[in-house]
Scaffold this motif. Structure first.
Motif, mmCIF file in Angstrom:
data_model
loop_
_atom_site.group_PDB
_atom_site.id
_atom_site.type_symbol
_atom_site.label_atom_id
_atom_site.label_comp_id
_atom_site.label_asym_id
_atom_site.label_seq_id
_atom_site.Cartn_x
_atom_site.Cartn_y
_atom_site.Cartn_z
ATOM 1 N N MET A 197 9.156 -13.841 -101.436
ATOM 2 C CA MET A 197 9.111 -12.456 -101.863
ATOM 3 C C MET A 197 10.356 -11.729 -101.359
ATOM 4 O O MET A 197 10.769 -11.888 -100.210
ATOM 5 C CB MET A 197 7.849 -11.767 -101.333
ATOM 6 N N VAL A 198 10.974 -10.956 -102.226
ATOM 7 C CA VAL A 198 12.162 -10.186 -101.876
ATOM 8 C C VAL A 198 11.856 -8.704 -102.081
ATOM 9 O O VAL A 198 11.350 -8.309 -103.128
ATOM 10 C CB VAL A 198 13.364 -10.606 -102.743
ATOM 11 N N ASN A 199 12.141 -7.893 -101.075
ATOM 12 C CA ASN A 199 11.901 -6.451 -101.158
ATOM 13 C C ASN A 199 13.166 -5.780 -101.693
ATOM 14 O O ASN A 199 14.012 -5.294 -100.940
ATOM 15 C CB ASN A 199 11.531 -5.907 -99.778
ATOM 16 N N GLU A 200 13.282 -5.771 -102.993
ATOM 17 C CA GLU A 200 14.489 -5.232 -103.626
ATOM 18 C C GLU A 200 14.649 -3.742 -103.347
ATOM 19 O O GLU A 200 15.776 -3.247 -103.199
ATOM 20 C CB GLU A 200 14.448 -5.495 -105.135
ATOM 21 N N GLU A 201 13.541 -3.020 -103.252
ATOM 22 C CA GLU A 201 13.626 -1.584 -102.964
ATOM 23 C C GLU A 201 14.266 -1.340 -101.599
ATOM 24 O O GLU A 201 15.138 -0.467 -101.448
ATOM 25 C CB GLU A 201 12.236 -0.953 -102.996
ATOM 26 N N PHE A 202 13.845 -2.119 -100.592
ATOM 27 C CA PHE A 202 14.466 -1.981 -99.272
ATOM 28 C C PHE A 202 15.951 -2.287 -99.357
ATOM 29 O O PHE A 202 16.788 -1.542 -98.829
ATOM 30 C CB PHE A 202 13.811 -2.922 -98.267
ATOM 31 N N ASP A 203 16.291 -3.404 -100.001
ATOM 32 C CA ASP A 203 17.686 -3.831 -100.051
ATOM 33 C C ASP A 203 18.568 -2.765 -100.685
ATOM 34 O O ASP A 203 19.632 -2.417 -100.158
ATOM 35 C CB ASP A 203 17.809 -5.129 -100.847
ATOM 36 N N ARG A 204 18.144 -2.248 -101.827
ATOM 37 C CA ARG A 204 18.984 -1.289 -102.541
ATOM 38 C C ARG A 204 19.085 0.038 -101.779
ATOM 39 O O ARG A 204 20.159 0.663 -101.756
ATOM 40 C CB ARG A 204 18.458 -1.078 -103.958
ATOM 41 N N THR A 205 17.994 0.451 -101.153
ATOM 42 C CA THR A 205 18.061 1.672 -100.347
ATOM 43 C C THR A 205 18.996 1.484 -99.163
ATOM 44 O O THR A 205 19.810 2.371 -98.829
ATOM 45 C CB THR A 205 16.661 2.065 -99.849
ATOM 46 N N PHE A 206 18.905 0.339 -98.524
ATOM 47 C CA PHE A 206 19.779 0.027 -97.393
ATOM 48 C C PHE A 206 21.246 0.044 -97.822
ATOM 49 O O PHE A 206 22.104 0.651 -97.155
ATOM 50 C CB PHE A 206 19.389 -1.347 -96.839
ATOM 51 N N LEU A 207 21.559 -0.593 -98.936
ATOM 52 C CA LEU A 207 22.932 -0.618 -99.424
ATOM 53 C C LEU A 207 23.401 0.771 -99.850
ATOM 54 O O LEU A 207 24.559 1.145 -99.622
ATOM 55 C CB LEU A 207 23.057 -1.610 -100.580
ATOM 56 N N ASP A 208 22.496 1.550 -100.444
ATOM 57 C CA ASP A 208 22.841 2.928 -100.809
ATOM 58 C C ASP A 208 23.224 3.739 -99.576
ATOM 59 O O ASP A 208 24.188 4.518 -99.595
ATOM 60 C CB ASP A 208 21.662 3.610 -101.508
#
Length: 275
Positions: A197-208
């Motif tokens: 499972m990958v938490n894409e929402e976390f990743d994109r928020t972190f990168l933002d």
């Protein structure tokens, strides 16, 4: 006075090398191309030495002795230590004088790292270097951050370590050009029911947040929400250190994809230093 030629962040996972065909060929080529592009940008800076910020996956340390930070002070580093990793065994040249300098300056600046003259490097360090096509003769100085076994250094402390490293590099006069690679993360879970499972929402928020330049907000988000993105996401501590070393330089992501069949949110980026 040494100059930082580039600061790069990149995910690592052994699945990239061991099971490259687990994902569609077009996607694999896209990801490998992003790592190769990072390597080309990296080598364009013509660094004399590479500082690698990574973590140890229970090869150098175990529960009887697990430092928060460990500085490599060896003349060379064997890699990969994992016999099962599909990568050619190689010996990285070290820069013992540079590693020792950073260690001494850390002690003088209220850090108390461990050090090793017999450190080995696992897939965390090797995978991004292999995919980036790094010059095999370029000396490395590895710094390992505990991202595996609690208690771990807090995100703010990792950022502070990076801030120290950026300043210490500028004081060193035995090389002219230093590059930094921070490798780990982003979201992934290992050996748990959430694996894959990958938490894409976390990743994109972190990168933002990284791209926004909001240092305090990035540290706060990493601290408060890393637990939602899997035990492997604890490796963003290396990204915190890279952000500290960048001393406010702008961050830009160069690649991101959530790749469930590689168990990882694959992120690549750089802090635009010297611009």
């Amino acid at each position: 006075m040494a100059k930082i030629t580039g600061i790069y962040t990149a995910s690592h996972t052994p699945v990239m090398l061991n099971f490259p065909d687990r994902i569609p060929a077009a996607l694999r080529d896209e990801i490998f191309g992003a790592y190769a592009a990072m390597g080309q940008d990296f080598m364009a800076g013509k660094p004399d030495v590479l500082l690698v910020l990574s973590n140890d996956h229970l090869h150098n340390f175990f529960l009887d002795n697990f430092p928060a930070f460990c500085f490599g002070c060896a003349e060379s580093y064997e890699s990969p230590i994992e016999h099962w990793l599909h990568a050619k065994r190689r010996t990285f040249a070290g820069d013992q004088a540079f590693g020792s300098f950073l260690l001494q300056r850390a002690l003088e600046n209220s850090f108390d790292p461990s050090f090793s003259m017999e450190m080995v490097l696992d897939h965390g360090s090797l995978t991004p270097l292999e995919l980036a096509g790094m010059d095999p003769d370029l000396p490395v100085v590895p710094i390992l951050i505990n991202c595996v076994q609690p208690p771990m250094p807090i995100m703010r402390r990792c950022y502070d370590l990076g801030t120290f490293l950026g300043k210490a590099i500028a004081e060193y006069d035995r090389v002219e050009r230093v590059a930094i690679l921070a490798t780990g993360g982003i979201s992934h879970d290992i050996a748990t029911p959430r694996m894959g499972m990958v938490n894409e929402e976390f990743d994109r928020t972190f990168l933002d947040l990284l791209e926004s330049g909001d240092i305090d907000g990035t540290i706060r988000y990493a601290t408060d929400f890393v637990h939602t993105a899997g035990n492997g996401c604890e490796e963003i501590r290396m990204w915190m250190a890279a952000m500290g070393a960048a001393q406010g330089a702008r961050y830009e992501r160069t690649y991101y994809r959530a790749v469930n069949d590689w168990y990882t949110g694959i992120g690549i980026g750089r802090f635009v230093v010297g611009a």
